[in-house]
Structure formats: C-alpha cells, structure tokens
Design an enzyme around this catalytic site. Structure first.
Site, PDB file in Angstrom:
ATOM      1  N   GLU A   1      -4.089   1.599  -7.395  1.00 41.39           N
ATOM      2  CA  GLU A   1      -4.511   2.720  -6.550  1.00 41.39           C
ATOM      3  C   GLU A   1      -3.557   3.899  -6.753  1.00 41.39           C
ATOM      4  OE1 GLU A   1      -6.495   2.234  -2.599  1.00 41.39           O
ATOM      5  OE2 GLU A   1      -4.572   2.974  -1.905  1.00 41.39           O
TER       6      GLU A   1
ATOM      7  N   HIS B   1       0.861  -1.191   0.000  1.00 43.92           N
ATOM      8  CA  HIS B   1       0.000   0.000   0.000  1.00 43.92           C
ATOM      9  C   HIS B   1       0.897   1.240   0.000  1.00 43.92           C
ATOM     10  CE1 HIS B   1      -2.762   3.099   1.345  1.00 43.92           C
ATOM     11  NE2 HIS B   1      -3.736   2.324   0.885  1.00 43.92           N
TER      12      HIS B   1
HETATM   13  P1  PGA Z   1      -9.675   6.128   0.083  1.00 43.70           P
HETATM   14  O1  PGA Z   1      -8.460   5.155   0.466  1.00 43.70           O
HETATM   15  O2  PGA Z   1     -10.847   5.273  -0.317  1.00 43.70           O
HETATM   16  O3  PGA Z   1      -9.951   6.916   1.352  1.00 43.70           O
HETATM   17  O4  PGA Z   1      -9.205   6.993  -1.033  1.00 43.70           O
HETATM   18  C1  PGA Z   1      -8.203   4.008  -0.284  1.00 43.70           C
HETATM   19  C2  PGA Z   1      -6.946   3.307   0.205  1.00 43.70           C
HETATM   20  O5  PGA Z   1      -5.972   3.996   0.560  1.00 43.70           O
HETATM   21  O6  PGA Z   1      -6.896   2.055   0.201  1.00 43.70           O
END
Ligand code: PGA
Length: 268
Positions: free
Chosen positions: A178, A108
């Site tokens: 992401e 992450h």
């Molecule tokens: P968010 O975070 O939905 O608040 O943008 C997603 C994540 O960091 O997994």
C-alpha cells in the site's frame, strides 16, 4: 504435489481476499451495524471472495457476534505486541481474538506515522501468528524517487518485520502493498498504474523468495491497497499475483463496496 498443496494453491488463486478497513469510522455502533448489514448481503453471496471487515475495535465484538458466516471474517486494525500489562489504551492479540477477530492489520502506514517502527511491526507479526491470527502486513513507501531507492524502504520493511517468522509460517502471513501516496486521503493526486502494481507484487515476491525460498514464497498472498474503488477494481484484481485488496474509503459505502465484492467474485 500433495493434495494440501493443490488445495491451498487453488484457494489462493480462486478466492480474493477483500479487507474493509473502516479506520476510525463510522461514529456510532448503530451506523456500524447498518453498514455491516448492508455489506453482509453481498458478502454472503460472493462465493469466490473472503470478506474481512476491520471495524474500530469498540464495535468489533458486537458486529462479530451478529454474524457467524465463514465467508465474512473480522480483523483488528491493530494489536499490541505484549501479552498483558500496563499498556494504557492498547489491546492484546488474545483480547482482539476474544472480540471476534481472526485477522489483524499490522504496520499500516497510519500506525507507522504514529511512531510504529519496523521492529515493533515485526513483533506484532510474531505475536499474531502465535495467537493463530492471520497477520496482514502492510508495506509501502511514502513517496517515490526516480532512482528506485524507495525499493530499499520496502525491502527493509519486509525483512525487519519478517525476521523472526520461521520459514514454515510465512505462508500464514498476508502481505499488503500500500503506497502511502496512493491512499485516498493522502492529499496527493497521483495515481498508481497497473504496471507499477504488478512490478511491486513481483518485487515483494522476489524479496520473500530470497529470504524464504521459492517453494514457500509462492504461497504467500499479496494484496494491493490505495484508492481501490469500483472504477479501478477490475483492472487491479486481474493483475497477475494480486490476491485481493485493502479498501478504506470505498468500504464505508455499502453500495460501492458491494460492487467491488462482485467484481472480485467475478475475477476470483
Ligand atoms: P483507501 O485506504 O482505500 O481509502 O485509499 C486504504 C487503506 O488505507 O487501507
């Protein structure tokens, strides 16, 4: 096509995987239990969704012990790649599993910002697979450039983290695209477009195909994460190839998260 293949493909197409990434929230076990109970009500009813809750590790065991439904699983937000030793403040794969996790988030951006390298992320993927976890490998660029050089970053994150994963196991790794700039707490007001999400799912599938071959690359689930909420969930879940989402901020509001689960259930 054998039955296993048909079943697996069916599963990937029909069940959205929705991960509630609570990060370092909420502050107390009592609040975590209340939030979990409220989410559970919807999660138990959404048949086309696999809900995965990634609470802070200190709450993992208590929450997982309170719920044995297959439709709800738990994830560790991180593990260490060593099996045991002097790693102060860390948790091994087996320990996280013992606390009730079946999934583990690896790479992450919050971990990468704390210094985790692509190589370390890769070691965690391998450790997770050998401990029979489902690793969820996060990849994403910090910012975009007009020339598309950020694609090199994504390719490098993927290739390095998957370098020791055998072809036979790649289907057991879940990918999550992401983009760091699209995370709700990133401070940027930029929003990703549906088209950009689609392009990135295709790009990730292409990198996987080049490395592992089409037959296995097509079986890999690819999620999207970054400011998914009840307003944009439907559009995101209908992007071809998007198998679900990682949800941070909106997963701390049981009502909003419940709505997202229902949308996922409908678009599953
Ligand atoms: P968010 O975070 O939905 O608040 O943008 C997603 C994540 O960091 O997994």
């Amino acid at each position: 096509m054998d039955n296993h293949f048909v079943n697996r493909w069916y599963y990937i197409r029909m069940n959205k995987l929705i991960i509630a990434n609570w990060k370092m929230n909420p502050p107390t076990l009592k609040e975590a239990s209340i939030l979990f109970s409220a989410i559970k009500q919807t999660a138990l009813r959404t048949r086309n969704v696999q809900t995965v809750i990634a609470p802070p590790l200190v709450f993992l065991h208590a929450l997982s012990a309170s719920c044995k439904a297959k439709r709800i699983q738990f994830a560790a937000q991180n593990i260490h790649f060593e099996a045991s030793g002097a790693q102060v403040g860390e948790t091994s794969a087996v320990q996280a599993q013992n606390a009730g996790a079946k999934y583990v988030l690896v790479g992450h951006s919050a971990r990468r910002e704390n210094g985790e390298t692509d190589l370390e992320t890769g070691k965690k993927v391998v450790v997770a697979l050998s401990a029979k976890f489902t690793p969820v490998l996060f990849v994403g660029e910090s910012e975009r450039d007009q020339d598309g050089l950020f694609l090199r970053t994504i390719r490098k994150q993927l290739i390095t983290a998957l370098k020791d994963v055998p072809q036979s196991r790649i289907k057991d790794v879940v990918m999550c695209y992401e983009p760091v700039w699209a995370i709700s707490t990133s401070g940027s007001d930029k929003q990703i477009t549906i088209n950009e999400i689609h392009q990135m799912v295709l790009f990730i599938r292409k990198v996987l195909t080049d490395k592992f071959g089409e037959r296995v690359a097509r079986k890999v689930s690819i999620l999207y994460g970054g400011s998914v909420n009840k307003e944009n969930a439907e559009e995101i879940f209908t992007v071809p190839g998007v198998a679900g989402a990682a949800i941070g901020g909106a997963s701390l509001d049981a009502k909003e998260f419940g709505t997202i689960l229902q949308i996922a259930n409908k678009t599953g």
